[in-house]
Design a protein around this motif. Sequence first.
Motif, mmCIF file in Angstrom:
data_model
loop_
_atom_site.group_PDB
_atom_site.id
_atom_site.type_symbol
_atom_site.label_atom_id
_atom_site.label_comp_id
_atom_site.label_asym_id
_atom_site.label_seq_id
_atom_site.Cartn_x
_atom_site.Cartn_y
_atom_site.Cartn_z
ATOM 1 N N UNK A 90 -67.123 27.183 144.783
ATOM 2 C CA UNK A 90 -67.744 26.856 146.076
ATOM 3 C C UNK A 90 -67.015 27.488 147.256
ATOM 4 N N UNK A 91 -66.297 28.569 146.989
ATOM 5 C CA UNK A 91 -65.590 29.292 148.054
ATOM 6 C C UNK A 91 -66.235 30.658 148.250
ATOM 7 N N UNK A 92 -66.299 31.098 149.524
ATOM 8 C CA UNK A 92 -66.885 32.391 149.880
ATOM 9 C C UNK A 92 -65.781 33.354 150.290
ATOM 10 N N UNK A 93 -65.964 34.629 150.006
ATOM 11 C CA UNK A 93 -64.971 35.632 150.391
ATOM 12 C C UNK A 93 -64.769 35.624 151.909
ATOM 13 N N UNK A 94 -63.503 35.634 152.309
ATOM 14 C CA UNK A 94 -63.185 35.609 153.746
ATOM 15 C C UNK A 94 -63.402 36.973 154.380
ATOM 16 N N UNK A 95 -63.398 38.025 153.555
ATOM 17 C CA UNK A 95 -63.608 39.387 154.052
ATOM 18 C C UNK A 95 -64.603 40.085 153.135
ATOM 19 N N UNK A 96 -65.349 41.041 153.639
ATOM 20 C CA UNK A 96 -66.309 41.771 152.799
ATOM 21 C C UNK A 96 -65.620 42.512 151.657
ATOM 22 N N UNK A 97 -66.321 42.632 150.541
ATOM 23 C CA UNK A 97 -65.804 43.334 149.358
ATOM 24 C C UNK A 97 -66.597 44.622 149.192
ATOM 25 N N UNK A 98 -65.893 45.747 149.140
ATOM 26 C CA UNK A 98 -66.568 47.036 149.035
ATOM 27 C C UNK A 98 -66.631 47.520 147.589
ATOM 28 N N UNK A 99 -67.812 47.987 147.173
ATOM 29 C CA UNK A 99 -67.987 48.678 145.897
ATOM 30 C C UNK A 99 -68.789 49.944 146.183
ATOM 31 N N UNK A 100 -69.101 50.702 145.134
ATOM 32 C CA UNK A 100 -69.871 51.924 145.352
ATOM 33 C C UNK A 100 -71.294 51.644 145.806
ATOM 34 N N UNK A 101 -71.712 50.378 145.750
ATOM 35 C CA UNK A 101 -73.071 50.027 146.149
ATOM 36 C C UNK A 101 -73.167 49.593 147.601
ATOM 37 N N UNK A 102 -72.048 49.283 148.208
ATOM 38 C CA UNK A 102 -72.065 48.815 149.584
ATOM 39 C C UNK A 102 -71.030 47.720 149.800
ATOM 40 N N UNK A 103 -71.346 46.812 150.717
ATOM 41 C CA UNK A 103 -70.428 45.729 151.073
ATOM 42 C C UNK A 103 -71.027 44.396 150.626
ATOM 43 N N UNK A 104 -70.179 43.579 149.971
ATOM 44 C CA UNK A 104 -70.641 42.318 149.408
ATOM 45 C C UNK A 104 -69.986 41.129 150.108
ATOM 46 N N UNK A 105 -70.793 40.092 150.293
ATOM 47 C CA UNK A 105 -70.276 38.767 150.628
ATOM 48 C C UNK A 105 -70.545 37.912 149.403
ATOM 49 N N UNK A 106 -69.514 37.284 148.848
ATOM 50 C CA UNK A 106 -69.636 36.621 147.550
ATOM 51 C C UNK A 106 -69.347 35.126 147.664
ATOM 52 N N UNK A 107 -70.186 34.344 147.004
ATOM 53 C CA UNK A 107 -69.970 32.904 146.876
ATOM 54 C C UNK A 107 -69.802 32.586 145.401
ATOM 55 N N UNK A 108 -68.623 32.128 145.021
ATOM 56 C CA UNK A 108 -68.403 31.705 143.632
ATOM 57 C C UNK A 108 -68.793 30.241 143.508
ATOM 58 N N UNK A 109 -69.657 29.943 142.550
ATOM 59 C CA UNK A 109 -70.161 28.577 142.388
ATOM 60 C C UNK A 109 -69.495 27.822 141.246
ATOM 61 N N UNK A 110 -69.179 28.532 140.138
ATOM 62 C CA UNK A 110 -68.629 27.801 138.986
ATOM 63 C C UNK A 110 -67.985 28.787 138.022
ATOM 64 N N UNK A 111 -67.261 28.266 137.054
ATOM 65 C CA UNK A 111 -66.712 29.076 135.959
ATOM 66 C C UNK A 111 -66.713 28.247 134.691
ATOM 67 N N UNK A 112 -66.685 28.932 133.558
ATOM 68 C CA UNK A 112 -66.662 28.244 132.274
ATOM 69 C C UNK A 112 -66.051 29.165 131.234
ATOM 70 N N UNK A 113 -65.648 28.579 130.121
ATOM 71 C CA UNK A 113 -65.120 29.345 128.998
ATOM 72 C C UNK A 113 -66.241 29.594 127.998
ATOM 73 N N UNK A 114 -66.470 30.858 127.713
ATOM 74 C CA UNK A 114 -67.522 31.226 126.774
ATOM 75 C C UNK A 114 -67.055 31.016 125.343
#
Length: 344
Positions: free
Chosen positions: A221-245
Amino acid sequence: MKQRSLLTVAIAGALALGGCDNAGKGKQADTGKSAEVPVLVEVKDAVAVVNGKPISKESVTIMTSEIEQRRGPNSAPEDKIVDELISRELLRQEAEKQKLTSDPSNAARVENTLRIVLSQMAAEDFIKKAQVTEEELKKEYEQRVAAMKRTEYKARHILVEKEADAKDIIAKLQKGAKFADLAKKFSKDPGSKENGGDLGWFSAQQMVAPFSEAVAKLKNNETTAAPVQTQFGWHVILREDEREQAPPPFDQVKEQLKNMMQTQKLQEHIAELKKTAKIEHTAPPKTEAPKAAEPAAGAAAPEEGAEAEPDNSVEAGKPAPAEAEKAAAPAEPVEAAPAAKPAK
């Protein structure tokens, strides 16, 4: 897919990797006679006799099996296959009559075709005899499970072209705007835009490195404080959950692992054959360094641009791509069956 088809794909992949086709070795015969393999077929075992040349029932069986592996059961009526074999036999006889293999390039084509078929036969025979014990399979399974990156993440993202636009979105989020609403309005990713930027569950290796690293550093439930750059552009990311596969059960992937290990043994066998063989490159082929693949124009979703990483997953033992099977398999009858329907 049938077991024979699995073997064919695996063999084709192993031969491609092992490079067992020693092209350029020796001088091409002018007549192509070295490529001839006499096949004795009695008339009683034939489905047709063309100008005294019998066509065996086994030829029909083989071609039927090969077509069904690619098109499915009952996709090639026997009468169509027999008719196609008759046509091919007539053309073969015509080629002999005109002495087409006296042309070195034609003779080379015949020899290469024979080389493919015989190498396939030798490889298939080796794989059938290659023993993989239950103990070896379990050991391989345990090693792959231990090496698996088992953490999966659930996240949303908003993709924009400019860093300034990403910063503006972060500012809006800090003022209370809803992530999903902003994703629908501003995101350039057609794969997740309408779903409020939802990417579902994914593993780190499914995304490009900067994106995966940013998600891993976030808390739920935390959002990136700064934009994340990849070859596709700039991302703002919100992580919602994690689990073990959870890894797939051993029995579920046992056959895939066996297929993979047999293929590995074949590659090792080819390597040993090369060591003991006298191979003279009289005209070494020119090699060119492969060009780096570029992202497709307009690509937006990070999963489309995932960086290739060594696949240590338990399911990595799947056969080589089906294209290898097509390359090694004989052509299908021209009129044997209607065109295959598009895959759903």
